[in-house]
Design an enzyme around this catalytic site. Structure first.
Site, PDB file in Angstrom:
ATOM      1  N   CYS A  36       0.767  -1.411   0.065  1.00 45.15           N
ATOM      2  CA  CYS A  36      -0.056   0.042   0.001  1.00 45.15           C
ATOM      3  C   CYS A  36       0.964   1.137   0.194  1.00 45.15           C
ATOM      4  O   CYS A  36       2.109   1.230   0.568  1.00 45.15           O
ATOM      5  CB  CYS A  36      -0.956  -0.115   1.325  1.00 45.15           C
ATOM      6  SG  CYS A  36      -1.838   1.204   1.514  1.00 45.15           S
ATOM      7  N   GLY A  37       0.289   2.289  -0.636  1.00 41.07           N
ATOM      8  CA  GLY A  37       1.094   3.724  -0.615  1.00 41.07           C
ATOM      9  C   GLY A  37       1.224   4.118   0.969  1.00 41.07           C
ATOM     10  O   GLY A  37       2.089   4.672   1.099  1.00 41.07           O
TER      11      GLY A  37
END
Length: 159
Positions: A36-37
Site C-alpha cells: 500500500c502507499g
C-alpha cells in the site's frame, strides 16, 4: 458494556489471543497492508511502540486484503515482510476483513465506538488507526494519511 477486552483474534502464528491480555494498556489498533502507499507507516508504528511500550502502549497490527488486494500474502509471508523490512516487534494478527458481512467483530465494535468523518462507520482504506484507552474503549480514530508520529500527543494524554 463491551470493551476491546471482550474480543479475541488469531495471532499470525494461528494462536487464538484474548485481547483481555492487554487490560490496562493503551492500544493503537491498525488495519495494515504490505503493498500500500501507506505501508511505510509500519516504521512509524514500530517507533511509537518502542518509544511508549514501557509506559503502557501496545500497537496491534491487523493485516487486511480488502482494499485493492494490497495484502495478498499468507500470514507467514506478511510476518516475514514486516520483520525483514520494518523489524516489527509489536503483535501482528492473522489477516482479517474490516468491512462487510465478514468483518471481524473487533472492527465492527471499533467502527461504532469511533466513527470516521461525518459519522461513517466504514473503514475507507488501509492504515486506519483506532486509539483505545486503558478502560478498553476506542476514543479516537485516525485516517490512513495520519502519520504515526502525529499521534504522540493523543497517546501521551492516555498514558
Amino acid at each position: 458494556m463491551t470493551t476491546v477486552y471482550d474480543f479475541s483474534a488469531r495471532l499470525n502464528n494461528t494462536e487464538q489471543h484474548e485481547l483481555a491480555h492487554y487490560h490496562d494498556k493503551v492500544l493503537l489498533i491498525v488495519n495494515t497492508a504490505s503493498q500500500c502507499g501507506f505501508t511505510g507507516q509500519y516504521a512509524g508504528l514500530e517507533q511509537l511502540y518502542r518509544q511508549y511500550c514501557a509506559r503502557g502502549l501496545v500497537v496491534l497490527g491487523f493485516p487486511c486484503n480488502q482494499f485493492r488486494q494490497q495484502e495478498p500474502g499468507s500470514d507467514q509471508q506478511i510476518a516475514t515482510f514486516c520483520q525483514t523490512h520494518y523489524d516489527i516487534s509489536f503483535p501482528l494478527f492473522s489477516k482479517i476483513e474490516v468491512n462487510g458481512a465478514h468483518a471481524h467483530p473487533l472492527f465492527r465494535y471499533l467502527k461504532h465506538q469511533a466513527p470516521g468523518l461525518f459519522g461513517t462507520t466504514a473503514i475507507k482504506w488501509n492504515f486506519t488507526k483506532f486509539l483505545v484507552n486503558r478502560q478498553g474503549h476506542a476514543v479516537q480514530r485516525f485516517g490512513p494519511p495520519a502519520k504515526p508520529d502525529t499521534l504522540t500527543q493523543a497517546i501521551e494524554q492516555l498514558l
